[in-house]
Design an enzyme around this catalytic site. Structure first.
Site, PDB file in Angstrom:
ATOM      1  CB  VAL A 100      55.819 -39.182  14.871  1.00 24.11           C
ATOM      2  CG1 VAL A 100      55.314 -38.753  13.496  1.00 24.11           C
ATOM      3  CG2 VAL A 100      54.979 -40.334  15.399  1.00 24.11           C
ATOM      4  CB  CYS A 101      58.065 -36.613  11.751  1.00 26.54           C
ATOM      5  SG  CYS A 101      58.398 -35.539  10.343  1.00 26.54           S
TER       6      CYS A 101
END
Length: 261
Positions: A133-134
């Protein structure tokens, strides 16, 4: 226990009443047959990158391992430390899922740390799913795990992915074979539900979405640079500029090491 120190067992207990009909709260030690999910935790990571997916993983009663370089509690962006359950040396060699959260400063440090890269690469080579994520996808890229794969990241660094051999796709969640990457911070919940569908079936993932009442209706249409407009996007890029430049340097160095033309 220091209330500022977060451990997955606390979250698991708080969600015991949200399990699907017929399910029971999992007790330690965890039983066999459940997907083993290794979540990398490192200094400076964004706590929500971790806890969004972790909420989903705990409801589906996965065997969650919080893995860090050592057993020392890990500081996060909001001042709440995360207590690892395993060190690099004690982590399982084979995971069903390797997950890397983001947090730009910590991500850049990890991209420049040989021990972190070696751990991510070794576990990623054997994992059933390699995920992030991210800005966590930058760490996957630096470990050589995204060469030839479609991937995404936080909008302000996703253009760096091709430097490490990935093809950047500007979607909230991108799945390419066994690689699943997501955009910034809040995209972690979307990612968690998408992965839950792969691991436990779409119907179960939909029930989890209902249990956590994930029905986003943000107060502003400003959650992407396209919607927020050029002025807001440029202000963020200016604020984060020094770290973005550090990330670019680390990505270029990784690409050179990986032989990316």
């Amino acid at each position: 226990m220091d209330r500022r120190v977060f451990n997955s067992s606390v979250l698991a207990g708080s969600l015991a009443g949200l399990l699907l009909p017929g399910a029971q709260a999992e007790q330690a030690p965890r039983s066999l047959g459940k997907p083993v999910i290794g979540l990398l935790v490192y200094p400076g990571m964004i706590l929500l990158d971790l806890t969004g997916p972790l909420t989903v993983f705990n409801i589906m009663q996965a065997d969650v391992r919080l893995i860090a370089a050592s057993m020392t509690p890990v500081a996060t962006d909001v001042g709440i430390a995360v207590a690892p359950t395993h060190s690099f040396d004690a982590a399982p060699a084979e995971l069903d899922v390797l997950f890397v959260p983001g947090g730009l400063k910590g991500t850049v440090d990890g991209m420049n740390d040989a021990r972190t890269l070696d751990f991510v690469a070794s576990r990623g080579e054997l994992a059933r799913f390699v995920t992030s994520v991210c800005t966590g996808s930058l760490l996957l890229g630096a470990a050589g795990l995204l060469k030839g794969f479609n991937a995404t990241s936080h909008w302000y660094v996703r253009d760096l992915l091709p430097l490490m051999g990935a093809k950047m796709v500007a979607d909230r969640v991108v799945t390419d074979r066994n690689r699943v990457t997501a955009g910034g911070v809040t995209a972690g919940i979307d990612f968690g539900l998408a992965l839950a569908a792969k691991l436990t079936g779409e119907d179960n993932a939909k029930r989890i979405q209902l249990l956590i009442e994930y029905d986003p209706q943000p107060p502003f249409a400003a959650g992407s640079p396209e919607r927020a407009g050029a002025d807001s996007a440029n202000a963020v890029l200016t604020q984060r500029g020094p770290l973005i430049r550090q990330a670019e340097q680390a990505a270029r160095a990784a690409g050179q090491r990986l032989g990316v033309p």
